[in-house]
Scaffold this motif. Structure first.
Motif, PDB file in Angstrom:
ATOM      1  N   LEU A 198      40.474  64.074  37.139  1.00  0.00           N
ATOM      2  CA  LEU A 198      39.449  64.122  37.790  1.00  0.00           C
ATOM      3  C   LEU A 198      39.495  63.236  39.482  1.00  0.00           C
ATOM      4  CD1 LEU A 198      36.393  63.578  35.280  1.00  0.00           C
ATOM      5  CD2 LEU A 198      37.184  65.714  36.668  1.00  0.00           C
ATOM      6  N   THR A 199      40.518  62.277  39.124  1.00  0.00           N
ATOM      7  CA  THR A 199      40.492  61.065  40.059  1.00  0.00           C
ATOM      8  C   THR A 199      41.519  61.577  41.160  1.00  0.00           C
ATOM      9  OG1 THR A 199      39.914  59.709  38.422  1.00  0.00           O
ATOM     10  CG2 THR A 199      40.868  58.801  40.496  1.00  0.00           C
ATOM     11  N   PRO A 200      41.142  61.575  42.496  1.00  0.00           N
ATOM     12  CA  PRO A 200      42.352  61.739  43.508  1.00  0.00           C
ATOM     13  C   PRO A 200      43.015  60.657  43.561  1.00  0.00           C
ATOM     14  CG  PRO A 200      39.876  61.168  44.225  1.00  0.00           C
ATOM     15  CD  PRO A 200      39.832  61.321  42.985  1.00  0.00           C
ATOM     16  N   LYS A 201      44.415  61.097  44.111  1.00  0.00           N
ATOM     17  CA  LYS A 201      45.350  59.971  44.244  1.00  0.00           C
ATOM     18  C   LYS A 201      45.003  58.810  45.173  1.00  0.00           C
ATOM     19  CE  LYS A 201      49.576  61.830  42.358  1.00  0.00           C
ATOM     20  NZ  LYS A 201      48.947  62.096  41.290  1.00  0.00           N
ATOM     21  N   PRO A 202      45.305  57.631  45.179  1.00  0.00           N
ATOM     22  CA  PRO A 202      44.982  56.662  46.204  1.00  0.00           C
ATOM     23  C   PRO A 202      45.637  57.088  47.369  1.00  0.00           C
ATOM     24  CG  PRO A 202      46.187  55.683  44.520  1.00  0.00           C
ATOM     25  CD  PRO A 202      46.283  57.079  44.132  1.00  0.00           C
ATOM     26  N   SER A 203      45.063  56.638  48.475  1.00  0.00           N
ATOM     27  CA  SER A 203      45.397  57.027  49.967  1.00  0.00           C
ATOM     28  C   SER A 203      46.684  56.138  50.208  1.00  0.00           C
ATOM     29  CB  SER A 203      44.257  57.103  50.746  1.00  0.00           C
ATOM     30  OG  SER A 203      44.059  55.736  51.486  1.00  0.00           O
ATOM     31  N   ALA A 204      47.231  56.493  51.312  1.00  0.00           N
ATOM     32  CA  ALA A 204      48.523  55.747  51.675  1.00  0.00           C
ATOM     33  C   ALA A 204      48.259  54.313  52.588  1.00  0.00           C
ATOM     34  CB  ALA A 204      49.556  56.537  52.494  1.00  0.00           C
ATOM     35  N   SER A 205      46.869  54.480  52.759  1.00  0.00           N
ATOM     36  CA  SER A 205      46.623  53.285  53.702  1.00  0.00           C
ATOM     37  C   SER A 205      46.205  52.200  52.531  1.00  0.00           C
ATOM     38  CB  SER A 205      45.596  53.351  54.660  1.00  0.00           C
ATOM     39  OG  SER A 205      44.391  53.994  54.048  1.00  0.00           O
ATOM     40  N   PRO A 206      46.446  50.754  52.917  1.00  0.00           N
ATOM     41  CA  PRO A 206      46.281  49.650  51.693  1.00  0.00           C
ATOM     42  C   PRO A 206      44.816  49.508  51.307  1.00  0.00           C
ATOM     43  CG  PRO A 206      46.843  48.891  53.852  1.00  0.00           C
ATOM     44  CD  PRO A 206      46.844  50.221  54.321  1.00  0.00           C
ATOM     45  N   LYS A 207      44.483  49.306  50.031  1.00  0.00           N
ATOM     46  CA  LYS A 207      43.454  48.966  49.360  1.00  0.00           C
ATOM     47  C   LYS A 207      43.714  47.928  48.269  1.00  0.00           C
ATOM     48  CE  LYS A 207      39.402  51.352  47.343  1.00  0.00           C
ATOM     49  NZ  LYS A 207      39.532  51.058  45.762  1.00  0.00           N
ATOM     50  N   LEU A 208      42.910  46.739  48.513  1.00  0.00           N
ATOM     51  CA  LEU A 208      43.237  45.749  47.568  1.00  0.00           C
ATOM     52  C   LEU A 208      42.501  46.106  46.143  1.00  0.00           C
ATOM     53  CD1 LEU A 208      42.789  43.062  50.254  1.00  0.00           C
ATOM     54  CD2 LEU A 208      44.701  42.900  48.555  1.00  0.00           C
ATOM     55  N   THR A 209      43.156  45.986  45.102  1.00  0.00           N
ATOM     56  CA  THR A 209      42.653  46.256  43.749  1.00  0.00           C
ATOM     57  C   THR A 209      42.688  44.908  42.612  1.00  0.00           C
ATOM     58  OG1 THR A 209      44.795  46.758  42.802  1.00  0.00           O
ATOM     59  CG2 THR A 209      43.678  48.438  44.069  1.00  0.00           C
ATOM     60  N   GLY A 210      42.160  45.311  41.624  1.00  0.00           N
ATOM     61  CA  GLY A 210      42.133  44.107  40.648  1.00  0.00           C
ATOM     62  C   GLY A 210      41.085  43.136  40.741  1.00  0.00           C
ATOM     63  N   ALA A 211      41.008  42.064  40.089  1.00  0.00           N
ATOM     64  CA  ALA A 211      40.143  41.145  39.799  1.00  0.00           C
ATOM     65  C   ALA A 211      39.742  40.450  41.292  1.00  0.00           C
ATOM     66  CB  ALA A 211      40.779  40.144  38.757  1.00  0.00           C
ATOM     67  N   LYS A 212      38.517  40.262  41.479  1.00  0.00           N
ATOM     68  CA  LYS A 212      38.112  39.513  42.694  1.00  0.00           C
ATOM     69  C   LYS A 212      37.989  37.883  42.445  1.00  0.00           C
ATOM     70  CE  LYS A 212      35.767  43.707  44.198  1.00  0.00           C
ATOM     71  NZ  LYS A 212      35.059  44.509  43.062  1.00  0.00           N
ATOM     72  N   VAL A 213      37.777  37.607  41.168  1.00  0.00           N
ATOM     73  CA  VAL A 213      37.752  36.327  40.959  1.00  0.00           C
ATOM     74  C   VAL A 213      38.883  35.742  39.662  1.00  0.00           C
ATOM     75  CG1 VAL A 213      36.031  36.643  39.128  1.00  0.00           C
ATOM     76  CG2 VAL A 213      36.246  34.499  39.878  1.00  0.00           C
ATOM     77  N   PHE A 214      39.468  34.796  40.001  1.00  0.00           N
ATOM     78  CA  PHE A 214      40.707  34.234  39.018  1.00  0.00           C
ATOM     79  C   PHE A 214      40.222  32.482  38.654  1.00  0.00           C
ATOM     80  CE2 PHE A 214      44.778  32.175  38.049  1.00  0.00           C
ATOM     81  CZ  PHE A 214      45.045  33.043  37.223  1.00  0.00           C
ATOM     82  N   GLY A 215      40.231  32.482  37.531  1.00  0.00           N
ATOM     83  CA  GLY A 215      39.993  31.055  36.716  1.00  0.00           C
ATOM     84  C   GLY A 215      41.216  30.401  36.523  1.00  0.00           C
ATOM     85  N   VAL A 216      41.492  29.108  36.780  1.00  0.00           N
ATOM     86  CA  VAL A 216      42.590  28.165  36.485  1.00  0.00           C
ATOM     87  C   VAL A 216      42.294  26.822  35.938  1.00  0.00           C
ATOM     88  CG1 VAL A 216      43.068  27.678  38.749  1.00  0.00           C
ATOM     89  CG2 VAL A 216      44.904  27.631  37.089  1.00  0.00           C
ATOM     90  N   ARG A 217      42.818  26.362  35.052  1.00  0.00           N
ATOM     91  CA  ARG A 217      42.429  24.916  34.628  1.00  0.00           C
ATOM     92  C   ARG A 217      43.018  23.922  35.384  1.00  0.00           C
ATOM     93  NH1 ARG A 217      42.563  26.735  28.921  1.00  0.00           N
ATOM     94  NH2 ARG A 217      40.635  27.295  28.533  1.00  0.00           N
ATOM     95  N   PRO A 218      42.352  22.861  35.783  1.00  0.00           N
ATOM     96  CA  PRO A 218      43.132  21.907  36.987  1.00  0.00           C
ATOM     97  C   PRO A 218      44.407  21.389  36.276  1.00  0.00           C
ATOM     98  CG  PRO A 218      40.719  21.241  36.204  1.00  0.00           C
ATOM     99  CD  PRO A 218      41.094  22.388  35.572  1.00  0.00           C
ATOM    100  N   GLY A 219      45.174  21.355  37.177  1.00  0.00           N
ATOM    101  CA  GLY A 219      46.657  20.797  36.914  1.00  0.00           C
ATOM    102  C   GLY A 219      47.732  22.108  36.107  1.00  0.00           C
ATOM    103  N   SER A 220      47.075  23.109  35.732  1.00  0.00           N
ATOM    104  CA  SER A 220      47.972  24.250  35.159  1.00  0.00           C
ATOM    105  C   SER A 220      48.826  25.095  36.034  1.00  0.00           C
ATOM    106  CB  SER A 220      47.073  25.320  34.214  1.00  0.00           C
ATOM    107  OG  SER A 220      46.391  24.562  33.291  1.00  0.00           O
ATOM    108  N   PRO A 221      49.891  25.440  35.594  1.00  0.00           N
ATOM    109  CA  PRO A 221      50.819  26.190  36.430  1.00  0.00           C
ATOM    110  C   PRO A 221      49.984  27.589  36.870  1.00  0.00           C
ATOM    111  CG  PRO A 221      52.078  25.790  34.446  1.00  0.00           C
ATOM    112  CD  PRO A 221      50.651  25.066  34.224  1.00  0.00           C
ATOM    113  N   PHE A 222      50.332  27.879  37.904  1.00  0.00           N
ATOM    114  CA  PHE A 222      49.146  28.835  38.871  1.00  0.00           C
ATOM    115  C   PHE A 222      50.127  30.328  38.816  1.00  0.00           C
ATOM    116  CE2 PHE A 222      47.045  31.619  41.436  1.00  0.00           C
ATOM    117  CZ  PHE A 222      45.753  31.182  41.427  1.00  0.00           C
TER     118      PHE A 222
END
Ligand code: GAL
Length: 691
Positions: A198-222
């Motif tokens: 059902l889904t068309p292939k993504p276009s060749a121009s860039p489109k950012l995907t994935g999570a829009k928010v990311f959580g990390v604890r203070p001091g942890s490796p990122f």
């Protein structure tokens, strides 16, 4: 007279013709048989095409059990019949031509030692005609005899008897229809099998995907990978990236550490030969992690006890090579069988369980855990592991009982990012159940109990220990929803928790799991996700893979529902065998965005119209995702005008998310929406306020 003769002759001829016709009609009727006089035939169930049946495990068998043996119910043997596995359904089109159906039903003796339970049901034109009641192993075969006069469609159904479908080897023996004037009957599978994209292939121009928010604890490796679709090479840049972090402009990987508590709003840009895309990434450094449901892969549903470090690395490579990584898929999770096993005949699983100091010793297929974690991180992905709070895992490998701290420290030392912690033999710890019950039987029997503190204790212990480690480890609580885990999962530092039993690639399993999700929905929020178990699309099979038995429409429904549920999305298939249809299911960014929406709400069923269930999920941008989900066997074809009931107002833009296409505007008060939803299928729409 002369003149009259021809007339009379004509009249005479006509009379003879009419009589002959009547005679022919009568004899014809006698030959073909009127309904009451037609010839009756015996049509055996095993003479029909049984491949149209759907069932919980294995394939439908003629004159044999699901495992291919001769039928035996409570010691009595039978030669003819249909061997199946709950939950099973066979539709027979009787078209008013069957007078009756009779059979004996029961559970086969081949599962001796197990505790199967099943209920046989016969439906005629949608009404229940007969039920066996719940039957158990050792119950004598139960006779059934139903009249089918006038009935067009008969369904032979076997339900799981209320305790899951474990070992439900069921059969309809000496089963036959008495038919009227026909010598066979058609069976029928109403859900089509041909895959469609059902889904068309993504276009060749860039489109950012994935999570829009990311959580990390203070001091942890990122570590966070910024992802985008579009032609490669792609260059990534960031504005306002905290100084403790750096972005690899070629890969999009953000790494670093020692971030201080606070909220950071970073502008990410992705550029390629076709253009530039820009989006905000919110980094929240604080107490909570897994601010959107974890997405990735887990080894269990394809490799089960055959998992190895090599297979895990290959799955990670496939995640990158297939392009799935560009859509936000992150975790590569090793399930059970990286540890040594106590009773396996496979020498690669045998060895020291722990060293003299009590440190866990991975089995010979996983010689270098740190090396494995480094390799996966090197690909921009993250890695997860599995254990049990009991002495043994569900597969009989060594668990963490009385070694929790050592294990939590080992996971952190090796560089793991995720732990699935599976109840299993902890039931033995509480109840003093027989040690040699490494599988789930004893824990299943515990499920009835609600000794809340006992249920919480082992998860609290591990959850607290994980929090003390010098890296962020997502904690996935696995105890199948016992003691309403969604009410206390957060208090043990759980980030997600299974709500239901293990999934299988059958319609019944996916449907039953889906129907059980609403009760826990209010507890879903950023950092806390209800987990209806892993995805069963692609080549799955717990050590012996086959294409998912879910029909294409059922797979669209499965992925839509899991996204609406804000569920962890863990692919369960062999990543090296991804086909175009499965890739299409897993790479639709608009569908993934529903799952990953930062508001973190879980959809619930807001309206039911017959078999149509309408799920609504509130999204952060003020729009709503709606799944028109058809759980029935007939296409839903209707004009829908209840949008106000779904909490909508004003004029809205309607977008079809699977097709990634606007389908028009609708006025909530006056507008009608035409819906055509395939059997066991879905329409996944987004309703956006029109400005
Ligand atoms: C089950 C669990 C499965 C898998 C398996 C491993 O209890 O629900 O997802 O982890 O154990 O033995």
């Amino acid at each position: 007279m002369k003149d009259m003769l021809p007339d009379n002759l004509e009249h005479f001829k006509r009379l003879i013709k009419r009589s002959l016709t009547t005679l022919l009609l009568i004899s014809g009727a006698m030959l073909s048989g009127s309904p009451s006089q037609a010839q009756t035939n015996t049509v055996w169930l095993d003479q029909l095409d049984l491949s149209a049946a759907t069932q919980g495990y294995g394939v439908p068998k003629k004159n044999k059990t699901v495992d291919g043996r001769a039928f035996s119910i409570a010691g009595r043997t039978f030669e003819r019949g249909f061997g199946s596995h709950a939950v099973s359904m066979l539709t027979v089109l009787t078209e008013g031509k069957a007078r009756s159906f009779s059979a004996l039903v029961g559970i086969d003796d081949e599962v001796k030692g197990q505790k199967p339970a099943a209920e046989f049901v016969i439906n005629g034109d949608g009404k229940q005609l007969w039920s066996s009641g719940v039957m158990h192993l050792g119950d004598a075969a139960k006779p059934c005899q139903v009249s089918l006069e006038g009935i067009k469609k008969v369904e032979l159904v076997v339900n799981d008897g209320g305790n899951g479908d474990y070992y439900d080897h069921v059969e309809w023996v000496d089963a036959k229809f008495e038919t009227i004037g026909v010598s066979t009957l058609k069976t029928y599978d109403p859900v089509p099998s041909t895959p469609y994209v059902l889904t068309p292939k993504p276009s060749a121009s860039p489109k950012l995907t994935g999570a829009k928010v990311f959580g990390v604890r203070p001091g942890s490796p990122f570590q966070h990978l910024v992802t985008a679709t579009g032609s490669k090479p792609m260059t990534f840049t960031a504005i306002n990236l905290p100084k403790e972090l750096k972005l690899d402009s070629r890969t999009g990987l953000i790494t670093g550490g020692a971030l201080k508590a606070g909220n950071y709003t970073v502008t990410i840009k992705a550029k390629n030969a076709k253009g530039v895309a820009q989006r905000i990434l919110r980094i929240k450094c604080g107490d909570r992690i897994a601010l959107t449901p974890p997405m990735g892969w887990n080894s269990w549903n394809c490799f089960a006890h055959q998992v190895s470090a090599d297979k895990v690395k290959r799955a990670a490579h496939a995640m990158v090579k297939s392009g799935l990584i560009d859509h936000g898929w992150t975790y590569i999770n090793v399930d059970d069988f990286w540890e040594n096993n106590r009773d396996s005949k496979d020498s690669s699983l045998r060895g020291k369980l722990r060293d003299e100091a009590g440190n866990i010793v991975p089995n010979s297929r996983f010689k270098d855990m740190k090396g494995l974690a480094d390799a996966i991180h090197g690909m921009g992905l993250k890695i997860g592991l599995y254990s049990s709070p009991g002495p043994w895992t569900c597969g009989g490998c060594v668990g963490s009982y009385e070694h929790e701290q050592q294990d939590a420290e080992a996971y952190a030392r090796w560089g793991f990012d995720y732990l699935k912690y599976d109840w299993c033999s902890y039931g033995n710890v509480i109840d003093g159940m027989p040690e040699n019950d490494p599988y789930k039987v004893s824990s299943l029997s515990y499920r009835g109990g609600d000794r809340l503190n006992t249920a919480i204790k082992p998860f609290k212990l591990m959850g607290d220990l994980l929090r003390k480690q010098p890296r962020d480890i997502v904690f996935s609580v696995c105890q199948y929803g016992m003691s309403d885990v969604w009410k206390w999962g957060d208090s043990v530092n759980g980030n997600c928790w299974r709500t239901t039993n293990d999934i299988t690639d059958t319609w019944t399993s996916v449907k039953n799991i889906a129907l059980a999700q609403d009760r826990s929905a209010p507890y879903a929020k950023p950092g806390n996700w209800n987990d209806p178990d892993m995805l069963v699309v692609g080549q799955v099979g717990w050590g012996n893979t086959h294409p998912s038995k879910l029909k294409p429409d059922e797979q669209y429904l499965h992925i839509s529902l899991w996204s609406l549920f804000a569920a962890p999305l863990l692919i369960g298939c062999d990543m090296e065998k991804l086909d175009a249809f499965t890739l299409n299911l897993l790479t639709n960014d608009e569908v993934i965005d529903i799952d990953q929406d930062p508001l973190g709400k879980q959809a619930t069923c807001v309206q039911t119209i017959g078999d149509l269930r309408i799920y609504v999920k509130q999204l952060e941008d003020g729009s709503k995702a709606v799944g028109f989900c058809n759980f029935g066997l007939e296409q839903v074809d209707m004009t829908y005008h209840d949008l106000a009931k779904l909490g909508m107002k004003g004029r809205l833009k309607v977008r079809d998310l699977w097709r990634q296409k606007d389908i028009g505007n609708v006025d909530v008060r006056s507008g009608n929406l035409k819906l055509k939803v395939p059997a066991h299928g879905v329409l996944l729409y987004k309703f956006l306020p029109k400005v």
